[in-house]
Design an enzyme around this catalytic site. Structure first.
Site, PDB file in Angstrom:
ATOM      1  N   ASP A  35      -5.004   4.375   4.200  1.00  0.00           N
ATOM      2  CA  ASP A  35      -5.150   3.337   5.219  1.00  0.00           C
ATOM      3  C   ASP A  35      -4.096   2.279   4.921  1.00  0.00           C
ATOM      4  O   ASP A  35      -3.041   2.602   4.384  1.00  0.00           O
ATOM      5  CB  ASP A  35      -6.574   2.776   5.216  1.00  0.00           C
ATOM      6  CG  ASP A  35      -7.033   2.267   6.582  1.00  0.00           C
ATOM      7  OD1 ASP A  35      -6.333   1.396   7.128  1.00  0.00           O
ATOM      8  OD2 ASP A  35      -8.065   2.725   7.092  1.00  0.00           O
ATOM      9  N   HIS A  42      -1.366   3.361   6.622  1.00  0.00           N
ATOM     10  CA  HIS A  42      -1.329   2.949   8.024  1.00  0.00           C
ATOM     11  C   HIS A  42      -0.328   1.829   8.230  1.00  0.00           C
ATOM     12  O   HIS A  42       0.243   1.697   9.313  1.00  0.00           O
ATOM     13  CB  HIS A  42      -2.724   2.509   8.487  1.00  0.00           C
ATOM     14  CG  HIS A  42      -3.673   3.649   8.617  1.00  0.00           C
ATOM     15  ND1 HIS A  42      -4.963   3.490   9.086  1.00  0.00           N
ATOM     16  CD2 HIS A  42      -3.540   4.964   8.353  1.00  0.00           C
ATOM     17  CE1 HIS A  42      -5.576   4.659   9.099  1.00  0.00           C
ATOM     18  NE2 HIS A  42      -4.735   5.566   8.648  1.00  0.00           N
TER      19      HIS A  42
END
Length: 559
Positions: free
Chosen positions: A309, A343
């Site tokens: 993430d 991310h």
């Protein structure tokens, strides 16, 4: 170089001035103290005070720890930490070996040191982790106890060069689409359960139940922890949670395979992260690297991130709870880090309701992340993100946008030029302002620059200087105000080079492009105004601008 330094007049002390100064201080004039403090700048960067420890060392083996990879050493490690703290502090040594353990609770004045060949792995026995009231995305939530935790501590550290493994694969569900076919077959063969459609693997029945019923972990109303026992396994903990701690040092260690976020300092002061390796599989849901939340005086340097993430993510609480807390993340210096999968490389939000300010980022590389620099928020958050300065960033193989600002996180944004009802500005309206990015190179992205504010609250005071971005699409600016793009080279495959909608006071100075393009500017919306194109490359066979959806030709000034 724009250093954003505030210059104060030099104070000259004459006869009697010392007495006046003393009187002002005694009277508690806050403005006087403030006047003596220079604003943060590249010449006056934020710093974090580091802890120090006595040399006394306690070996966990002396407390009964066994390095066989299966004996649970929870009691031995915690006893060593407690004994070290009780005697005034020092070092707790985890020597070479494979050490299995349950949750560890840090204590003040203790440096937990991992030898080079030490592996500290946390058990996959969920019963070893108590249900506690924790925090999820800034809100009070039911969570399993973190593998490593500490609250209201000072002078704490985890150092050395060993590995801390959170055994996160035992906790997290996985979608079939995230794995290769052989990886999926291996996962299914390991145990657990598979969804009815065969596309999701669950580590336990409780996790499957929570997911399929759409259960929330947020503690609301009269909910108690016992109400979550039937989905306990679903409530994945962060690997490390440090709450209201002062003088924290994490250095040299590898943190990997966290059940949720890796490192979560919350309401802490003077936090230093140095030369860490932080790893998670790319399919790790919520597998962030580090999330300083409502922290003050933070330094993150020399670290490598490869996570599932956001890598380095600045937070300060979510929505009403975050605004009530009202504690920004501030005075942060981030440098010399490398991010691989993630991310975003450097990220602010989306939980930024307490605000973020005085953040400096330089000399970092983002390689293969979904986005490079990422700012995200949405209506309802509130909070002010300001005085953020980023420079000397190298990017390659960015999946989506190299530079990304979006105020529609997790909600459906309007389509281009769609007419929408504009809400009033309230305390729930977030703000992005006074943000500078300079000296950035990106070799490969879907889009170079994406800026999308809110019609009621444009993104303001954004400066982008000295950029060289190679991407499929150039730049999009929607609901922006007072934005400068200067000395920007966009090598793109598609026209237009820059799309502008409902934005004003946009200065484009020294804009060049690497490939042939047919259209430089696509300007849209009746709200667009005062757009300046200066000293920019304009070839004979290209169209400078088109004006659509109510945009007037006279709003563009070219020279």
């Amino acid at each position: 170089m724009n250093d954003h330094t505030v210059n104060y007049n030099t104070l000259t002390y004459k006869k009697g001035s010392i007495s006046i100064i003393c009187m002002l201080l005694l009277l508690g004039f806050p403005f006087f103290v403030k006047a003596q403090q220079a604003e943060y700048s590249w010449q006056n960067l934020p710093k974090a005070e580091e802890p120090s420890f006595p040399a006394d060392t306690l070996n966990i083996v002396s407390f009964g720890a066994v390095a066989d990879g299966s004996t649970l050493n929870t009691e031995a490690i915690n006893k060593a930490i407690e004994a070290c703290s009780a005697k005034g502090g020092g070092v707790v040594l985890i020597p070479d070996g494979f050490w299995m353990t349950g949750p560890i609770r840090l204590k003040s004045y203790v440096n937990l040191y991992l030898a080079k060949n030490a592996v500290l792995q946390f058990t996959k026995d969920f019963d070893q982790y108590k249900l506690i009231e924790g925090v999820y995305e800034g809100k009070p939530s039911a969570r399993n106890e973190s593998p490593i935790s500490g609250s209201n501590l000072e002078n704490i550290a985890i150092t050395g060069s060993g590995v801390i493994d959170g055994n996160g694969d035992a906790w997290r569900m996985v979608f079939r689409s995230q794995l290769t076919e052989s990886e999926w077959k291996e996962k299914v063969a390991s145990g657990g359960l598979v969804s009815g459609d065969g596309n999701t693997w669950f580590p336990s029945e409780k996790t499957k139940k929570a997911h399929e019923e759409g259960r929330s972990m947020v503690l609301t109303g009269d909910a108690s922890l016992s109400d979550f026992e039937d989905i306990k396994d679903y409530l994945r903990p962060n690997l490390i949670v440090l709450t209201q701690c002062k003088k924290v040092l994490l250095e040299g260690v590898t943190f990997q395979n966290s059940p949720a976020w890796n490192l979560h300092p919350l309401l802490c002061e003077d936090v230093t992260l140095r030369n860490l390796m932080i790893k998670n599989p790319d399919y790790a849901h919520n597998g962030d690297g580090v999330d300083p939340e409502s922290c003050k005086n933070v330094v993150i340097e020399g670290c490598v991130f490869d996570v599932g993430d956001d890598a380095i993510c600045i937070k300060s609480g979510k929505d009403e709870e975050g605004r009530k807390r009202g504690v920004p993340t501030e005075n942060v210096y981030i440098r010399d880090n490398v991010v691989y999968k993630g991310h975003g490389g450097f990220v602010v939000g989306s939980e930024m309701s307490g605000g973020a300010r005085n953040i400096f980022v330089e000399d970092c590389s983002f390689i293969g992340t979904d986005k490079g620099v990422r700012f995200k928020t949405t209506r309802g958050r509130g909070g002010v993100v300001e005085r953020i300065y980023i420079r000397n960033i190298l990017m390659a193989d960015i999946k989506d946008e190299a530079i990304f600002f979006d105020m529609y996180y997790w909600i459906q944004p309007p389509a281009k030029n769609q007419k929408v009802e504009i809400p009033e500005v309230t305390e729930e309206t977030p703000k992005f302002r006074d943000i500078t990015l300079e000296n950035i190179i990106c070799n490969g992205a879907e889009m170079g620059i994406f800026i999308r504010g809110l019609p009621e609250m444009p993104i303001q005071g954004l400066v982008l200087q000295n950029l060289k971005l190679t991407s499929n699409i150039g730049a999009e600016i929607k609901d922006g105000k007072d934005i400068l793009l200067e000395h920007v080279n966009l090598s793109v495959d598609k026209s237009p080079l820059i799309y502008i909608e409902s934005s004003e006071d946009i200065v484009l100075n020294d804009i060049t492009y690497g490939n042939k393009i047919k259209l430089l500017l696509d300007i849209n919306g009746i709200k667009s105004n005062d757009i300046y194109l200066k000293n920019s490359e304009i070839s004979e066979d290209m169209e400078v601008a088109v004006f659509k959806n109510g945009a007037s030709e006279n709003i563009l000034k070219v020279n």
